[in-house]
Design an enzyme around this catalytic site. Structure first.
Site, mmCIF file in Angstrom:
data_model
loop_
_atom_site.group_PDB
_atom_site.id
_atom_site.type_symbol
_atom_site.label_atom_id
_atom_site.label_comp_id
_atom_site.label_asym_id
_atom_site.label_seq_id
_atom_site.Cartn_x
_atom_site.Cartn_y
_atom_site.Cartn_z
ATOM 1 N N ASP A 224 28.604 -20.233 -83.656
ATOM 2 C CA ASP A 224 27.228 -19.724 -83.713
ATOM 3 C C ASP A 224 27.259 -18.205 -83.538
ATOM 4 O OD1 ASP A 224 24.084 -20.970 -82.724
ATOM 5 O OD2 ASP A 224 24.556 -18.838 -82.795
ATOM 6 N N ASP B 174 23.300 -19.413 -89.224
ATOM 7 C CA ASP B 174 24.348 -18.762 -88.423
ATOM 8 C C ASP B 174 25.168 -19.746 -87.600
ATOM 9 O OD1 ASP B 174 22.687 -19.388 -86.218
ATOM 10 O OD2 ASP B 174 23.238 -17.518 -85.200
ATOM 11 N N GLU B 175 25.174 -21.006 -88.015
ATOM 12 C CA GLU B 175 25.734 -22.029 -87.143
ATOM 13 C C GLU B 175 26.388 -23.136 -87.964
ATOM 14 O OE1 GLU B 175 22.445 -23.670 -85.010
ATOM 15 O OE2 GLU B 175 23.673 -25.223 -84.092
HETATM 16 N N1 DCP Z 1 15.536 -17.352 -85.657
HETATM 17 C C1 DCP Z 1 14.174 -17.213 -85.976
HETATM 18 N N2 DCP Z 1 13.225 -17.732 -85.144
HETATM 19 C C2 DCP Z 1 13.574 -18.354 -84.005
HETATM 20 C C3 DCP Z 1 14.935 -18.510 -83.671
HETATM 21 C C4 DCP Z 1 15.905 -17.988 -84.517
HETATM 22 O O1 DCP Z 1 13.858 -16.637 -87.017
HETATM 23 N N3 DCP Z 1 12.628 -18.833 -83.177
HETATM 24 C C5 DCP Z 1 16.542 -16.743 -86.557
HETATM 25 C C6 DCP Z 1 16.961 -15.403 -86.028
HETATM 26 C C7 DCP Z 1 18.326 -15.621 -85.430
HETATM 27 C C8 DCP Z 1 18.850 -16.757 -86.283
HETATM 28 O O2 DCP Z 1 17.711 -17.536 -86.631
HETATM 29 O O3 DCP Z 1 19.129 -14.459 -85.514
HETATM 30 C C9 DCP Z 1 19.857 -17.609 -85.562
HETATM 31 O O4 DCP Z 1 19.264 -18.298 -84.475
HETATM 32 P P1 DCP Z 1 19.951 -18.431 -83.084
HETATM 33 O O5 DCP Z 1 19.159 -19.388 -82.281
HETATM 34 O O6 DCP Z 1 21.416 -18.693 -83.238
HETATM 35 O O7 DCP Z 1 19.734 -17.022 -82.390
HETATM 36 P P2 DCP Z 1 20.600 -15.715 -82.479
HETATM 37 O O8 DCP Z 1 21.773 -15.859 -83.357
HETATM 38 O O9 DCP Z 1 19.687 -14.590 -82.827
HETATM 39 O O10 DCP Z 1 21.031 -15.485 -80.966
HETATM 40 P P3 DCP Z 1 22.204 -16.212 -80.144
HETATM 41 O O11 DCP Z 1 23.161 -15.115 -79.838
HETATM 42 O O12 DCP Z 1 21.518 -16.714 -78.932
HETATM 43 O O13 DCP Z 1 22.784 -17.277 -81.001
HETATM 44 MG MG MG Z 2 23.083 -17.499 -83.136
#
Ligand code: DCP
Ligand code: MG
Length: 438
Positions: A22, A130-131
């Protein structure tokens, strides 16, 4: 190394090695790729946000911005109150950069990550932009998996410019929780035998298939943690939650037999089985292949599938994967033929030391069982064998045909499942391991 010591020496080891990958603050990480001055700064990417405006919601925030309490799904207005736009505010206040979402760009970066994942695993199951889950059982082992994970992270950083967190475990559930355990830039390994204790202190809501509503009900019963759930009375859980009750009880105990499967329709059904020590005894191998062939035949039958190609996989220590396949003249659903062909393909490996064997059927066609029974296929189909052979270290992307069947659970909105997950849980306590191979 923590294989359960109670296993008899020739018992199959039933661990897949699952990686969950992730990316860290993914949209922000993408923005930083093309705008390096954003590195190390509080950055907020807004959905429905436009430069200079205050509408929209936070898609993600950099870890520097999270320190101030900004989080996903918050309104941009609220974020701006916590962290004014850089340049707008008095110099002493903490501020942040704001950027609008650019999905096309993020998807291109996601593709770059995906290319690395495909080359590093036999099966890749993307879950979101991203996962992804990876089945890396044949690419590494529990002794060296930590450096495998570190190398995977380094390659993604080098090829895609993105920092990811990785969790590695024998189950999908534990791998997912592990990838989140040491974010950002985390690498967390949960070895076989440690899954239950790893889960124990977690809130019940962290358990697969437990959503907010179920968690609330569980708490009402005094069940707060995974440990509580793991030691609850399974009959009571079943009475309360139906079949789900037993499922979440098992997940809480670390029993998660889901295989990492691609999301596409099944293109093949396969089962494989590892030995705790390499085996050279051909009769023993034959017997194992027979068991696997029979399991594959069952699975194909349950899915109403006919198969035209029958294959085996033989893994020589450490990671030399040999595959052999034979195509029949027409599609069949014939367990006895499947077993014969699989055993026959194995004869080439007499005298070989083997640490894993697998059986696969592919070139599937689907019909209902009644038709299969009535259609009277000529199953003496070995006649026009087209034998394909391949001996190699599994090349990148070789998984592509190795799609295993998934049996989706009914969607349950309450539980927020991100995708239909297979429920086929072949935990056969010390018996043949049944996992899919690609
Ligand atoms: N995303 C979004 N709205 C949300 C959650 C996430 O648009 N409520 C988008 C933005 C993030 C991407 O999806 O960058 C990936 O989600 P993640 O939950 O993996 O969050 P991040 O990658 O940003 O942070 P982390 O480092 O916690 O994985
Ligand atoms: Mg993420």
């Amino acid at each position: 190394m923590a294989r359960p010591s109670t296993l008899p020496i020739d018992a199959p080891t039933d661990e897949q090695i699952v990686c969950h990958v992730d990316a860290d603050c993914f949209y922000v990480a993408c923005e930083r790729l093309r705008e390096p001055t954003l590195r190390g700064e509080p950055v907020i990417v807004g959905m429905g946000y436009e430069a200079g405006e205050s509408h929209g919601a936070v898609a993600t925030a950099s870890y520097e911005a999270r320190e101030h309490g900004v989080q996903s799904a918050q309104s941009i207005e609220a974020a701006l109150e916590t962290l004014p736009r850089r340049g707008d505010a008095d110099t002493d206040e903490p501020t942040a950069y704001y950027r609008p979402v650019d999905m096309d760009f993020y998807e291109s970066v996601s593709d770059d990550i995906r290319t690395v994942l495909e080359a590093s695993a036999d099966v890749v199951r993307p879950v979101s932009i991203d996962e992804a889950y990876l089945d890396v059982t044949d690419r590494t082992d529990w002794e060296t998996v930590a450096s495998f994970g570190a190398e995977l992270k380094a390659t993604i950083r080098e090829r895609a410019g993105i920092v990811v967190s990785v969790g590695i475990a024998p189950t999908m559930s534990a791998a997912k929780i592990a990838s989140d355990a040491q974010k950002p830039d985390g690498l967390t390994l949960v070895e076989p035998g440690e899954v239950r204790s790893f889960l124990a202190p977690l809130d019940v809501e962290a358990i697969h298939n437990v959503g907010p509503a179920t968690a609330r009900k569980l708490r009402g019963l005094g069940i707060e943690t995974a440990a509580d759930l793991a030691s609850a009375d399974p009959d009571r859980l079943t009475a309360q939650f139906g079949e789900r009750g037993r499922a979440i009880y098992r997940y809480a105990r670390g029993e998660d037999g889901r295989d990492v499967t691609p999301r596409d329709d099944p293109k093949s059904f396969s089962r494989e089985s590892a030995f705790s020590q390499p085996v050279a005894d051909h009769d023993q191998l034959k017997e194992r292949v027979q068991t696997l062939a029979s399991a594959v035949a069952d699975r194909a039958a349950r899915n109403g599938a006919l198969y035209q190609t029958i294959g085996i996989k033989v893994v020589e220590p450490p990671y030399d994967v040999h595959t052999r396949a034979r195509s029949l003249s027409g599609p069949v659903a014939d367990p006895a033929l499947l077993e014969d062909v699989a055993r026959d393909l194995l004869t080439e490996f007499e005298g070989t030391r083997v640490r894993k064997v697998g059986v696969r059927v592919s070139k599937l066609s689907f019909t209902d069982r009644e038709q299969v029974a009535l259609s009277g296929f000529d199953t003496g189909a070995g006649s026009d064998d087209t034998e394909t052979t391949a001996t190699e270290r599994t090349p990148p992307g070789e998984h592509s045909d190795g799609v295993a069947a998934t049996e989706a659970t009914p969607a349950d909105a309450d539980e927020g499942a991100t995708s239909p997950e297979p429920t086929d849980s072949p935990h056969l306590s010390g018996q043949t391991t049944l996992s899919d191979f690609g």
